[in-house]
Design a protein around this motif. Structure first.
Motif, PDB file in Angstrom:
ATOM      1  N   ASP A  54       0.833  -1.194   0.000  1.00  0.00           N
ATOM      2  CA  ASP A  54       0.000   0.000   0.000  1.00  0.00           C
ATOM      3  C   ASP A  54       0.870   1.248   0.000  1.00  0.00           C
ATOM      4  OD1 ASP A  54       0.924   0.292   2.667  1.00  0.00           O
ATOM      5  OD2 ASP A  54      -0.837  -0.739   3.455  1.00  0.00           O
ATOM      6  N   ARG A  55       0.227   2.397  -0.063  1.00  0.00           N
ATOM      7  CA  ARG A  55       0.952   3.661  -0.123  1.00  0.00           C
ATOM      8  C   ARG A  55       1.790   3.879   1.142  1.00  0.00           C
ATOM      9  NH1 ARG A  55       1.044   8.836  -2.777  1.00  0.00           N
ATOM     10  NH2 ARG A  55       2.705   9.870  -1.625  1.00  0.00           N
ATOM     11  N   GLY A  56       1.315   3.400   2.266  1.00  0.00           N
ATOM     12  CA  GLY A  56       2.085   3.523   3.506  1.00  0.00           C
ATOM     13  C   GLY A  56       3.430   2.828   3.408  1.00  0.00           C
ATOM     14  N   ALA A  57       3.457   1.667   2.776  1.00  0.00           N
ATOM     15  CA  ALA A  57       4.713   0.939   2.593  1.00  0.00           C
ATOM     16  C   ALA A  57       5.653   1.704   1.658  1.00  0.00           C
ATOM     17  CB  ALA A  57       4.443  -0.466   2.065  1.00  0.00           C
ATOM     18  N   VAL A  58       5.096   2.322   0.641  1.00  0.00           N
ATOM     19  CA  VAL A  58       5.901   3.135  -0.276  1.00  0.00           C
ATOM     20  C   VAL A  58       6.483   4.329   0.482  1.00  0.00           C
ATOM     21  CG1 VAL A  58       5.874   4.570  -2.355  1.00  0.00           C
ATOM     22  CG2 VAL A  58       4.581   2.430  -2.293  1.00  0.00           C
ATOM     23  N   ASP A  59       5.657   4.991   1.260  1.00  0.00           N
ATOM     24  CA  ASP A  59       6.125   6.133   2.038  1.00  0.00           C
ATOM     25  C   ASP A  59       7.226   5.731   3.018  1.00  0.00           C
ATOM     26  OD1 ASP A  59       4.392   7.828   0.695  1.00  0.00           O
ATOM     27  OD2 ASP A  59       2.854   7.753   2.266  1.00  0.00           O
ATOM     28  N   ALA A  60       7.128   4.546   3.590  1.00  0.00           N
ATOM     29  CA  ALA A  60       8.176   4.063   4.505  1.00  0.00           C
ATOM     30  C   ALA A  60       9.505   3.878   3.773  1.00  0.00           C
ATOM     31  CB  ALA A  60       7.739   2.759   5.168  1.00  0.00           C
ATOM     32  N   ILE A  61       9.445   3.398   2.535  1.00  0.00           N
ATOM     33  CA  ILE A  61      10.661   3.251   1.727  1.00  0.00           C
ATOM     34  C   ILE A  61      11.278   4.617   1.468  1.00  0.00           C
ATOM     35  CG2 ILE A  61      11.498   2.648  -0.585  1.00  0.00           C
ATOM     36  CD1 ILE A  61       9.367   0.347  -0.507  1.00  0.00           C
ATOM     37  N   LEU A  62      10.450   5.583   1.124  1.00  0.00           N
ATOM     38  CA  LEU A  62      10.944   6.931   0.848  1.00  0.00           C
ATOM     39  C   LEU A  62      11.545   7.569   2.101  1.00  0.00           C
ATOM     40  CD1 LEU A  62       8.053   8.301  -1.400  1.00  0.00           C
ATOM     41  CD2 LEU A  62      10.253   7.377  -2.137  1.00  0.00           C
ATOM     42  N   THR A  63      10.922   7.351   3.236  1.00  0.00           N
ATOM     43  CA  THR A  63      11.411   7.925   4.490  1.00  0.00           C
ATOM     44  C   THR A  63      12.730   7.295   4.928  1.00  0.00           C
ATOM     45  OG1 THR A  63       9.154   8.410   5.189  1.00  0.00           O
ATOM     46  CG2 THR A  63      10.815   8.313   6.919  1.00  0.00           C
ATOM     47  N   ALA A  64      12.895   6.011   4.677  1.00  0.00           N
ATOM     48  CA  ALA A  64      14.086   5.295   5.130  1.00  0.00           C
ATOM     49  C   ALA A  64      15.334   5.620   4.315  1.00  0.00           C
ATOM     50  CB  ALA A  64      13.827   3.791   5.096  1.00  0.00           C
ATOM     51  N   ASP A  65      15.171   6.168   3.119  1.00  0.00           N
ATOM     52  CA  ASP A  65      16.310   6.478   2.249  1.00  0.00           C
ATOM     53  C   ASP A  65      16.465   7.991   2.169  1.00  0.00           C
ATOM     54  OD1 ASP A  65      18.156   6.876   0.207  1.00  0.00           O
ATOM     55  OD2 ASP A  65      17.257   5.399  -1.132  1.00  0.00           O
ATOM     56  N   PRO A  66      17.514   8.562   2.785  1.00  0.00           N
ATOM     57  CA  PRO A  66      17.675  10.019   2.792  1.00  0.00           C
ATOM     58  C   PRO A  66      17.822  10.643   1.403  1.00  0.00           C
ATOM     59  CG  PRO A  66      19.451   8.943   4.028  1.00  0.00           C
ATOM     60  CD  PRO A  66      18.548   7.875   3.514  1.00  0.00           C
ATOM     61  N   TYR A  67      18.093   9.842   0.401  1.00  0.00           N
ATOM     62  CA  TYR A  67      18.238  10.364  -0.960  1.00  0.00           C
ATOM     63  C   TYR A  67      16.991  11.121  -1.410  1.00  0.00           C
ATOM     64  CZ  TYR A  67      19.407  10.355  -5.965  1.00  0.00           C
ATOM     65  OH  TYR A  67      19.702  10.715  -7.256  1.00  0.00           O
ATOM     66  N   PHE A  68      15.826  10.641  -0.987  1.00  0.00           N
ATOM     67  CA  PHE A  68      14.575  11.236  -1.445  1.00  0.00           C
ATOM     68  C   PHE A  68      14.324  12.627  -0.879  1.00  0.00           C
ATOM     69  CE2 PHE A  68      13.888   6.629  -1.941  1.00  0.00           C
ATOM     70  CZ  PHE A  68      13.715   6.612  -3.306  1.00  0.00           C
ATOM     71  N   SER A  69      15.089  13.032   0.125  1.00  0.00           N
ATOM     72  CA  SER A  69      14.974  14.395   0.653  1.00  0.00           C
ATOM     73  C   SER A  69      16.263  15.191   0.430  1.00  0.00           C
ATOM     74  CB  SER A  69      14.626  14.355   2.146  1.00  0.00           C
ATOM     75  OG  SER A  69      15.628  13.676   2.868  1.00  0.00           O
ATOM     76  N   THR A  70      17.123  14.693  -0.442  1.00  0.00           N
ATOM     77  CA  THR A  70      18.386  15.358  -0.754  1.00  0.00           C
ATOM     78  C   THR A  70      18.139  16.514  -1.724  1.00  0.00           C
ATOM     79  OG1 THR A  70      19.632  13.317  -0.440  1.00  0.00           O
ATOM     80  CG2 THR A  70      20.667  14.987  -1.800  1.00  0.00           C
ATOM     81  N   THR A  71      18.896  17.583  -1.554  1.00  0.00           N
ATOM     82  CA  THR A  71      18.841  18.699  -2.499  1.00  0.00           C
ATOM     83  C   THR A  71      19.112  18.178  -3.903  1.00  0.00           C
ATOM     84  OG1 THR A  71      19.599  20.239  -0.814  1.00  0.00           O
ATOM     85  CG2 THR A  71      19.913  20.907  -3.113  1.00  0.00           C
ATOM     86  N   GLY A  72      18.253  18.557  -4.837  1.00  0.00           N
ATOM     87  CA  GLY A  72      18.406  18.124  -6.220  1.00  0.00           C
ATOM     88  C   GLY A  72      17.546  16.938  -6.594  1.00  0.00           C
TER      89      GLY A  72
END
Length: 86
Positions: A54-72
């Motif tokens: 589900d979307r919650g699992a996708v969001d957890a993947i995004l949160t666990a990898d700092p790349y997704f909040s990296t500048t650029g």
């Protein structure tokens, strides 16, 4: 399945963070979570195909990898996808 589309800028922070991000994706791929991932030919962004419940699992993947909040790096779209061929 879910399709995550990213947008990129040439920010040096993004390029510095990419090797660690690719290690995270490789680990998820070996567990069958990430099915495919890669940049567009012009390096303006990327697509990641995730097999998540589900979307919650996708969001957890995004949160666990700092790349997704990296500048650029911008998460442009997250869409549920129903492929008929696998």
């Amino acid at each position: 399945m879910w399709m995550i589309e990213l947008g990129f800028t040439p920010a040096p922070e993004r390029l510095a963070a990419r090797p660690a991000h690719r290690e995270v994706l490789s680990g998820l791929h070996s567990r069958g979570v990430v099915r495919m991932a890669g940049p567009f030919a012009d390096d303006s962004g990327a697509v990641i195909i995730v097999d998540a419940q589900d979307r919650g699992a996708v969001d957890a993947i995004l949160t666990a990898d700092p790349y997704f909040s990296t500048t650029g790096v911008t998460v442009v779209h997250i869409r549920e996808w129903h492929p008929f061929l696998r």
